[in-house]
Write a protein that holds these residues in place. Structure first.
Motif, PDB file in Angstrom:
ATOM      1  N   LEU A  92       0.771  -1.256   0.107  1.00  0.00           N
ATOM      2  CA  LEU A  92       0.021  -0.031   0.194  1.00  0.00           C
ATOM      3  C   LEU A  92       0.880   1.460   0.001  1.00  0.00           C
ATOM      4  O   LEU A  92       1.934   1.441   0.795  1.00  0.00           O
ATOM      5  CB  LEU A  92      -0.952   0.053   1.278  1.00  0.00           C
ATOM      6  N   ILE A  93       0.548   2.378  -0.919  1.00  0.00           N
ATOM      7  CA  ILE A  93       1.031   3.663  -1.077  1.00  0.00           C
ATOM      8  C   ILE A  93      -0.191   4.502  -0.644  1.00  0.00           C
ATOM      9  O   ILE A  93      -1.274   4.222  -1.086  1.00  0.00           O
ATOM     10  CB  ILE A  93       1.582   3.997  -2.267  1.00  0.00           C
ATOM     11  N   VAL A  94       0.255   5.205   0.466  1.00  0.00           N
ATOM     12  CA  VAL A  94      -0.855   6.298   0.973  1.00  0.00           C
ATOM     13  C   VAL A  94      -0.640   7.716   0.453  1.00  0.00           C
ATOM     14  O   VAL A  94       0.396   8.184   0.664  1.00  0.00           O
ATOM     15  CB  VAL A  94      -0.834   6.267   2.361  1.00  0.00           C
ATOM     16  N   SER A  95      -1.794   8.198  -0.329  1.00  0.00           N
ATOM     17  CA  SER A  95      -1.596   9.581  -0.994  1.00  0.00           C
ATOM     18  C   SER A  95      -1.898  10.577   0.124  1.00  0.00           C
ATOM     19  O   SER A  95      -2.991  10.658   0.665  1.00  0.00           O
ATOM     20  CB  SER A  95      -2.363   9.799  -2.091  1.00  0.00           C
ATOM     21  N   CYS A  96      -0.830  11.333   0.559  1.00  0.00           N
ATOM     22  CA  CYS A  96      -0.987  12.230   1.684  1.00  0.00           C
ATOM     23  C   CYS A  96      -0.876  13.648   0.951  1.00  0.00           C
ATOM     24  O   CYS A  96       0.371  14.258   0.886  1.00  0.00           O
ATOM     25  CB  CYS A  96       0.306  12.135   2.539  1.00  0.00           C
ATOM     26  N   GLN A  97      -2.035  14.247   0.739  1.00  0.00           N
ATOM     27  CA  GLN A  97      -2.103  15.555   0.060  1.00  0.00           C
ATOM     28  C   GLN A  97      -3.178  16.353   0.543  1.00  0.00           C
ATOM     29  O   GLN A  97      -4.206  15.850   0.919  1.00  0.00           O
ATOM     30  CB  GLN A  97      -2.163  15.401  -1.194  1.00  0.00           C
ATOM     31  N   LEU A 103      -6.774  20.615   5.804  1.00  0.00           N
ATOM     32  CA  LEU A 103      -5.450  19.894   6.524  1.00  0.00           C
ATOM     33  C   LEU A 103      -4.049  20.433   5.911  1.00  0.00           C
ATOM     34  O   LEU A 103      -3.180  19.971   6.016  1.00  0.00           O
ATOM     35  CB  LEU A 103      -5.452  18.553   6.528  1.00  0.00           C
ATOM     36  N   HIS A 104      -4.386  21.429   4.971  1.00  0.00           N
ATOM     37  CA  HIS A 104      -3.367  22.025   3.989  1.00  0.00           C
ATOM     38  C   HIS A 104      -2.163  22.543   5.295  1.00  0.00           C
ATOM     39  O   HIS A 104      -2.066  23.452   5.774  1.00  0.00           O
ATOM     40  CB  HIS A 104      -3.607  23.076   3.313  1.00  0.00           C
ATOM     41  N   SER A 105      -1.075  21.908   5.196  1.00  0.00           N
ATOM     42  CA  SER A 105      -0.031  22.219   5.988  1.00  0.00           C
ATOM     43  C   SER A 105       1.100  20.953   5.866  1.00  0.00           C
ATOM     44  O   SER A 105       0.886  19.770   5.841  1.00  0.00           O
ATOM     45  CB  SER A 105      -0.411  22.053   7.269  1.00  0.00           C
ATOM     46  N   SER A 106       2.488  21.355   5.513  1.00  0.00           N
ATOM     47  CA  SER A 106       3.586  20.437   5.415  1.00  0.00           C
ATOM     48  C   SER A 106       3.671  19.778   6.682  1.00  0.00           C
ATOM     49  O   SER A 106       4.041  18.414   6.954  1.00  0.00           O
ATOM     50  CB  SER A 106       4.581  21.077   5.143  1.00  0.00           C
ATOM     51  N   PHE A 107       3.265  20.286   7.817  1.00  0.00           N
ATOM     52  CA  PHE A 107       3.479  19.754   9.187  1.00  0.00           C
ATOM     53  C   PHE A 107       2.615  18.458   9.301  1.00  0.00           C
ATOM     54  O   PHE A 107       2.777  17.432   9.784  1.00  0.00           O
ATOM     55  CB  PHE A 107       3.241  20.644  10.374  1.00  0.00           C
ATOM     56  N   ILE A 108       1.471  18.960   9.027  1.00  0.00           N
ATOM     57  CA  ILE A 108       0.275  17.944   9.236  1.00  0.00           C
ATOM     58  C   ILE A 108       0.650  16.628   8.094  1.00  0.00           C
ATOM     59  O   ILE A 108       0.272  15.774   8.452  1.00  0.00           O
ATOM     60  CB  ILE A 108      -1.289  18.628   8.641  1.00  0.00           C
ATOM     61  N   MET A 109       1.203  17.004   6.868  1.00  0.00           N
ATOM     62  CA  MET A 109       1.287  15.725   5.974  1.00  0.00           C
ATOM     63  C   MET A 109       2.250  15.014   6.377  1.00  0.00           C
ATOM     64  O   MET A 109       2.092  13.876   6.166  1.00  0.00           O
ATOM     65  CB  MET A 109       1.597  16.538   4.476  1.00  0.00           C
ATOM     66  N   GLY A 110       3.050  15.561   7.148  1.00  0.00           N
ATOM     67  CA  GLY A 110       4.422  14.662   7.853  1.00  0.00           C
ATOM     68  C   GLY A 110       3.907  13.797   8.805  1.00  0.00           C
ATOM     69  O   GLY A 110       4.314  12.660   8.826  1.00  0.00           O
ATOM     70  N   ARG A 111       2.788  14.365   9.486  1.00  0.00           N
ATOM     71  CA  ARG A 111       2.306  13.449  10.628  1.00  0.00           C
ATOM     72  C   ARG A 111       1.212  12.420   9.987  1.00  0.00           C
ATOM     73  O   ARG A 111       1.151  11.353  10.447  1.00  0.00           O
ATOM     74  CB  ARG A 111       1.482  14.241  11.586  1.00  0.00           C
ATOM     75  N   ILE A 162       6.783  17.204   0.806  1.00  0.00           N
ATOM     76  CA  ILE A 162       7.821  16.113   0.743  1.00  0.00           C
ATOM     77  C   ILE A 162       9.007  16.134   1.723  1.00  0.00           C
ATOM     78  O   ILE A 162       9.458  14.982   2.260  1.00  0.00           O
ATOM     79  CB  ILE A 162       8.422  15.687  -0.777  1.00  0.00           C
ATOM     80  N   ARG A 163       9.559  17.329   1.819  1.00  0.00           N
ATOM     81  CA  ARG A 163      10.795  17.334   2.701  1.00  0.00           C
ATOM     82  C   ARG A 163      10.514  17.206   4.134  1.00  0.00           C
ATOM     83  O   ARG A 163      10.948  16.438   4.945  1.00  0.00           O
ATOM     84  CB  ARG A 163      11.211  18.757   2.507  1.00  0.00           C
ATOM     85  N   ILE A 185      -9.903   8.555   0.944  1.00  0.00           N
ATOM     86  CA  ILE A 185     -10.436   7.646   1.910  1.00  0.00           C
ATOM     87  C   ILE A 185      -9.776   7.337   3.393  1.00  0.00           C
ATOM     88  O   ILE A 185     -10.155   7.254   4.299  1.00  0.00           O
ATOM     89  CB  ILE A 185     -10.898   6.407   1.510  1.00  0.00           C
ATOM     90  N   ILE A 186      -8.440   7.657   3.091  1.00  0.00           N
ATOM     91  CA  ILE A 186      -7.563   7.371   4.342  1.00  0.00           C
ATOM     92  C   ILE A 186      -7.177   9.038   4.954  1.00  0.00           C
ATOM     93  O   ILE A 186      -7.160   9.220   6.151  1.00  0.00           O
ATOM     94  CB  ILE A 186      -6.253   6.755   3.912  1.00  0.00           C
ATOM     95  N   THR A 187      -6.931   9.865   4.024  1.00  0.00           N
ATOM     96  CA  THR A 187      -6.304  11.051   4.359  1.00  0.00           C
ATOM     97  C   THR A 187      -7.155  12.563   4.215  1.00  0.00           C
ATOM     98  O   THR A 187      -6.600  13.564   4.610  1.00  0.00           O
ATOM     99  CB  THR A 187      -5.067  11.449   3.654  1.00  0.00           C
ATOM    100  N   ARG A 188      -8.370  12.406   3.698  1.00  0.00           N
ATOM    101  CA  ARG A 188      -9.344  13.391   3.671  1.00  0.00           C
ATOM    102  C   ARG A 188     -10.475  13.448   4.623  1.00  0.00           C
ATOM    103  O   ARG A 188     -11.650  12.852   4.255  1.00  0.00           O
ATOM    104  CB  ARG A 188      -9.627  13.811   2.123  1.00  0.00           C
ATOM    105  N   PRO A 189     -10.298  13.772   5.918  1.00  0.00           N
ATOM    106  CA  PRO A 189     -11.255  13.595   6.765  1.00  0.00           C
ATOM    107  C   PRO A 189     -12.608  14.215   6.349  1.00  0.00           C
ATOM    108  O   PRO A 189     -13.807  13.691   6.978  1.00  0.00           O
ATOM    109  CB  PRO A 189     -10.713  13.874   8.247  1.00  0.00           C
ATOM    110  N   GLN A 190     -12.645  15.287   5.749  1.00  0.00           N
ATOM    111  CA  GLN A 190     -13.652  15.941   5.411  1.00  0.00           C
ATOM    112  C   GLN A 190     -14.614  15.272   4.363  1.00  0.00           C
ATOM    113  O   GLN A 190     -15.973  15.197   4.683  1.00  0.00           O
ATOM    114  CB  GLN A 190     -13.338  17.552   4.724  1.00  0.00           C
TER     115      GLN A 190
END
Length: 230
Positions: A13-18, A25-33, A54-55, A213-218
């Motif tokens: 599984l690859i999870v898309s964190c965007q 949830l737009h935030s590099s900090f949040i995407m890292g978590r 990505i960094r 379905i994993i990363t967009r709670p809205q």
């Protein structure tokens, strides 16, 4: 490029964190978590947007990253890594794989996919590339051009594929692509249940990307809320 990391994606599984600028949830900090949570849950790879995200993700997890930059241009419908500028931004953080729109739409400045990809291969010969396609024909063309991975990312999202769904008829489009291309196929797009993810691997996909379905709670919340309204 460290291919062993990428080889470990097989069957996984690859999870898309965007999260785009207009999303909560737009935030590099949040995407890292988010990536860290995905790893804890068993993800073997991450798909992410922008060098900043990505960094941050690379600081949190040691997983292979499929990197993209989404950017709109007035003279093109293409928004997934549309020009050399976006590729150069991604090369600052060196994701294991760079994905780009490989549909038949014309890129900004009137450039076609063939000349653009040829330019990329010449400039970055060691980089691994993923083709985000919307039709079987586009997938076959990307395969001929030499993309390392063929993705079903844009099935149903383009004018030429608007009546298609990747999961229709037991993933008929995916099965046709897998049967006809030489390179590895990554299933992506509307794969919103564990059963569907398992099915695409059974059908021969190299790996599977799951996003909203994993990363967009809205959107997850909306499905529950709408069910109660009915």
């Amino acid at each position: 490029m460290e291919t062993s990391k990428v080889e470990r994606l097989e069957g996984k599984l690859i999870v898309s964190c965007q999260a785009l600028p207009h999303e909560p949830l737009h935030s590099s900090f949040i995407m890292g978590r988010m990536a860290l949570a995905a790893k804890e849950g068993g993800a073997f790879g991450i798909r992410a947007n922008t060098k900043e995200d990505i960094r941050e993700i690379q600081s949190q997890v040691d997983l292979p990253v499929i990197g993209i930059v989404k950017r709109d241009y007035v003279d093109s419908k293409i928004y997934i890594t549309p020009t050399l500028k976006e590729v150069e931004e991604l090369m600052e953080v060196k994701p294991e794989i760079i994905a780009l729109d490989a549909t038949n739409a014309v890129r900004p400045g009137g450039i076609g996919l063939d000349s653009f990809f040829s330019q990329l291969k010449e400039k970055y010969p060691e980089q691994l590339w993923m083709a985000d396609c919307s039709t079987v024909e586009e997938a076959l063309h990307a395969d001929e051009l030499g993309f390392d991975f063929i993705g079903t990312t844009l099935v149903g999202y383009t004018e030429q594929s608007k009546n298609d769904k990747i999961e229709a008829n037991d993933f008929e489009i995916l099965r046709e692509i897998i049967a006809k291309v030489k390179h590895k196929v990554i299933a992506e797009g509307n794969i919103n249940t564990p059963e569907k993810a398992k099915r695409v691997i059974e059908l021969g996909a190299f790996s599977v990307v799951v996003g909203s379905i994993i990363t967009r709670p809205q959107l997850i919340t909306k499905a529950f809320a709408e069910a109660l309204e009915q």
